[in-house]
Design a protein around this motif. Sequence first.
Motif, mmCIF file in Angstrom:
data_model
loop_
_atom_site.group_PDB
_atom_site.id
_atom_site.type_symbol
_atom_site.label_atom_id
_atom_site.label_comp_id
_atom_site.label_asym_id
_atom_site.label_seq_id
_atom_site.Cartn_x
_atom_site.Cartn_y
_atom_site.Cartn_z
ATOM 1 N N GLY A 97 -0.734 2.049 -6.493
ATOM 2 C CA GLY A 97 -0.200 3.264 -7.095
ATOM 3 C C GLY A 97 -0.620 4.523 -6.365
ATOM 4 N N THR A 98 0.232 5.537 -6.456
ATOM 5 C CA THR A 98 -0.068 6.850 -5.891
ATOM 6 C C THR A 98 0.376 7.913 -6.888
ATOM 7 N N GLN A 99 -0.460 8.902 -7.101
ATOM 8 C CA GLN A 99 -0.211 9.913 -8.120
ATOM 9 C C GLN A 99 0.733 10.992 -7.585
ATOM 10 N N VAL A 100 1.733 11.294 -8.383
ATOM 11 C CA VAL A 100 2.632 12.424 -8.120
ATOM 12 C C VAL A 100 2.541 13.364 -9.307
ATOM 13 N N TYR B 207 3.118 6.393 -9.244
ATOM 14 C CA TYR B 207 4.229 5.646 -8.676
ATOM 15 C C TYR B 207 3.702 4.378 -8.015
ATOM 16 N N TYR B 208 4.299 3.254 -8.413
ATOM 17 C CA TYR B 208 3.872 1.955 -7.918
ATOM 18 C C TYR B 208 4.974 1.319 -7.084
ATOM 19 N N CYS B 209 4.581 0.780 -5.954
ATOM 20 C CA CYS B 209 5.479 -0.024 -5.139
ATOM 21 C C CYS B 209 5.444 -1.456 -5.668
ATOM 22 N N ALA B 210 6.561 -2.155 -5.558
ATOM 23 C CA ALA B 210 6.629 -3.511 -6.090
ATOM 24 C C ALA B 210 7.551 -4.369 -5.235
ATOM 25 N N ARG C 136 8.001 12.732 -0.208
ATOM 26 C CA ARG C 136 8.390 11.394 0.227
ATOM 27 C C ARG C 136 7.219 10.441 0.104
ATOM 28 N N LEU C 137 7.452 9.372 -0.626
ATOM 29 C CA LEU C 137 6.460 8.303 -0.761
ATOM 30 C C LEU C 137 6.767 7.188 0.230
ATOM 31 N N SER C 138 5.708 6.540 0.684
ATOM 32 C CA SER C 138 5.856 5.391 1.574
ATOM 33 C C SER C 138 5.148 4.193 0.963
ATOM 34 N N CYS C 139 5.643 3.021 1.285
ATOM 35 C CA CYS C 139 5.008 1.781 0.843
ATOM 36 C C CYS C 139 5.082 0.793 2.001
ATOM 37 N N ALA C 140 3.921 0.427 2.503
ATOM 38 C CA ALA C 140 3.844 -0.517 3.611
ATOM 39 C C ALA C 140 3.470 -1.895 3.087
ATOM 40 N N SER C 141 4.221 -2.898 3.509
ATOM 41 C CA SER C 141 3.889 -4.269 3.128
ATOM 42 C C SER C 141 3.085 -4.920 4.238
ATOM 43 N N VAL D 214 0.851 -1.191 0.000
ATOM 44 C CA VAL D 214 0.000 0.000 0.000
ATOM 45 C C VAL D 214 0.883 1.235 0.000
ATOM 46 N N GLU D 215 0.742 2.030 -1.058
ATOM 47 C CA GLU D 215 1.525 3.260 -1.186
ATOM 48 C C GLU D 215 0.782 4.446 -0.585
ATOM 49 N N SER D 216 1.538 5.454 -0.199
ATOM 50 C CA SER D 216 0.967 6.712 0.264
ATOM 51 C C SER D 216 1.985 7.812 0.069
ATOM 52 N N GLY D 217 1.522 9.059 0.157
ATOM 53 C CA GLY D 217 2.439 10.190 0.111
ATOM 54 C C GLY D 217 2.447 10.977 -1.181
#
Length: 121
Positions: free
Chosen positions: A114-117, A92-95, A19-24, A5-8
Amino acid sequence: QVQLVESGGGLVQAGDSLRLSCASSEPTLSSLGWFRQPPGEERTFVAAITWRSTSTAYADSVKGRFFISRDSAKNTIYLQMNSLKTDDTAVYYCAVARLISDFRGGRVANWGQGTQVTVSS
């Protein structure tokens, strides 16, 4: 399978930082990283980090401006983005992938939503 789950994300001006964050959803020994997809373009690799943070990798377009880090205690990775340019506008996608080298080859096991920048001039 690890859920991400992305955020930021958000709207910033050129030259700003974000700063983007990605929690697993669970601890993982896999490498984690980021891709991005500008409007109408393909998804491309941005940065990745190994599970012990012993190694990182960056796309040439972000090297020296973006920095990836990992807090294993929080099952979270971060992407510090500095000196943002309008060309950085993307989702931006976390993977997650088994090896850090898998990211450049597109061998991703799972994606975040994904989270939009958006970077304005």
